[in-house]
Design an enzyme around this catalytic site. Structure first.
Site, PDB file in Angstrom:
ATOM      1  N   HIS A  45      27.787 -39.329 -58.034  1.00  0.00           N
ATOM      2  CA  HIS A  45      28.310 -40.680 -57.979  1.00  0.00           C
ATOM      3  C   HIS A  45      29.608 -41.026 -58.305  1.00  0.00           C
ATOM      4  CE1 HIS A  45      25.744 -44.684 -58.618  1.00  0.00           C
ATOM      5  NE2 HIS A  45      26.734 -44.915 -57.981  1.00  0.00           N
TER       6      HIS A  45
ATOM      7  N   GLU B 133      18.814 -39.611 -60.584  1.00  0.00           N
ATOM      8  CA  GLU B 133      20.203 -39.168 -61.320  1.00  0.00           C
ATOM      9  C   GLU B 133      20.133 -39.374 -62.593  1.00  0.00           C
ATOM     10  OE1 GLU B 133      22.852 -41.440 -58.151  1.00  0.00           O
ATOM     11  OE2 GLU B 133      23.783 -41.534 -60.173  1.00  0.00           O
TER      12      GLU B 133
ATOM     13  N   ARG C 114      22.626 -45.913 -53.173  1.00  0.00           N
ATOM     14  CA  ARG C 114      21.815 -45.728 -54.259  1.00  0.00           C
ATOM     15  C   ARG C 114      20.860 -44.620 -54.021  1.00  0.00           C
ATOM     16  NH1 ARG C 114      25.263 -47.636 -56.916  1.00  0.00           N
ATOM     17  NH2 ARG C 114      25.178 -49.346 -58.358  1.00  0.00           N
TER      18      ARG C 114
HETATM   19  C1  DGY Z   1      28.501 -49.505 -57.937  1.00  0.00           C
HETATM   20  O1  DGY Z   1      29.728 -49.948 -58.543  1.00  0.00           O
HETATM   21  O2  DGY Z   1      27.629 -49.821 -57.731  1.00  0.00           O
HETATM   22  C2  DGY Z   1      28.997 -48.048 -57.452  1.00  0.00           C
HETATM   23  O3  DGY Z   1      27.702 -47.287 -57.574  1.00  0.00           O
HETATM   24  C3  DGY Z   1      29.663 -47.168 -58.443  1.00  0.00           C
HETATM   25  O4  DGY Z   1      30.477 -46.259 -57.902  1.00  0.00           O
END
Ligand code: DGY
Length: 327
Positions: free
Chosen positions: A286, A268, A239
């Site tokens: 992402h 983001e 993240r």
């Molecule tokens: C998630 O599933 O948390 C991922 O970040 C998606 O790519």
């Protein structure tokens, strides 16, 4: 018996939503874009369940709009978009989609590692700009990956899947930091459990695999970059807010570290303006879990959670498990 009513915030790949529609009354924000807060607030009215994405904030205010929502299926493994205590307090079951995306995310983490080390994106841009006028021994020199030391921060499923690729495929030495030591993993991958400071100082590559929590926010900031090798490369597929973006921009600009490759970044999808001019950072939007197969499997899991719940079965991936034991 009336079918359960479900609100879905965005169309999903694969066939899962057709399955959901067989057993539930489904209303969906039909466009391929992030649903607005207002749309979600309106959409959940009169529903029993919500199928949402990591871009949708689910908090007390939202849950209080409709106290009949019994389950929120999050189409993601990460669930920092959801206020879990607020959901638990309101007895709303939260599910996520772990497991199915592990290998896909690990593939991208390795891809980013190689791309950053070998300056693939910079070199591609150079070629596209028709600047290549002949092979040269000093052109686009980068860093080797094979045999280097990889520091894995967070040894969950994805961290381990990265270790498999790195150790078995790239002959890398593995250091890891996690709240829990894993002796079996250490034996299999000749890995070393180290404190975060040692990991920062000794790793050539650092790959982040911790969830975003209050205690992991800005876990990587000026102090941490200062401890890293000047040749170090940081990979983030977790993240964005785990890395202090202003500090990262400075560290990349000053060459405190060699490079970074980011699948995720702070705030983001707002354009990360401080990073854009820097050639030693790769930024992708992402997409770590974005393979055709995996995104369909994530939808299958999210839908199955809702179907199981209304069939009085325990969904496979409940986040707030205390609700299962406390009724
Ligand atoms: C998630 O599933 O948390 C991922 O970040 C998606 O790519």
């Amino acid at each position: 018996m009336a079918k359960p009513k479900v609100y879905v915030t965005r169309p999903l790949p694969g066939n899962a939503l057709n399955e959901l529609k067989k057993y539930c009354d489904v209303e969906m924000q039909e466009e391929d874009r992030v649903a607005t807060r207002e749309e979600i607030k309106e959409g959940i009215k009169g529903k029993d369940a919500l199928l949402c994405l990591l871009t949708d904030k689910v908090d007390a205010e939202l849950l209080d709009i409709n106290k009949n929502i019994k389950i929120v299926a999050n189409y993601a493994v990460g669930f920092d978009n959801i206020d879990i205590p607020a959901a638990t307090q309101r007895k709303v079951l939260i599910t996520n989609t772990p497991g199915v995306l592990t290998e896909t995310v690990a593939d991208l983490a390795m891809g980013l590692m190689v791309a950053a080390a070998r300056r693939v994106v910079e070199a591609d841009k150079f070629t596209r700009e028709c600047k290549y006028d002949g092979w040269g021994p000093s052109m686009f020199l980068g860093q080797d990956v094979y045999g280097k030391t990889l520091g894995i921060v967070g040894l969950g499923r994805i961290g381990k899947a990265v270790a498999v690729r790195a150790e078995k495929g790239f002959g890398m030495k593995i250091l890891y930091n996690d709240p829990r030591q894993d002796l079996e993993f250490e034996k299999e991958f000749n890995a070393k459990f180290v404190d975060i400071e040692t990991l920062l100082k000794q790793s050539d590559f650092i790959s982040i695999h911790v969830p975003l929590l209050p205690q992991t926010k800005h876990m990587f900031s000026e102090k941490q970059f200062g401890m890293m090798k000047r040749s170090a490369i940081l990979i983030n597929t977790s993240r964005g807010a785990i890395v202090d973006q202003t500090a990262l921009g400075k560290a990349l600009k000053d060459k405190t570290i060699y490079a970074a490759a980011l699948d995720v970044y702070e705030d983001e999808p707002k354009c990360p303006v401080e990073l854009i001019p820097l050639p030693n950072v790769i930024i992708v939007p992402h997409i770590a879990s974005a393979s055709i197969e995996t995104r369909a499997k994530m939808a299958d899991l999210a839908v199955q959670s809702i179907l199981d719940f209304f069939n009085k079965k325990t969904p496979q991936n409940v986040v707030n498990k205390e609700l299962l034991t406390n009724g």
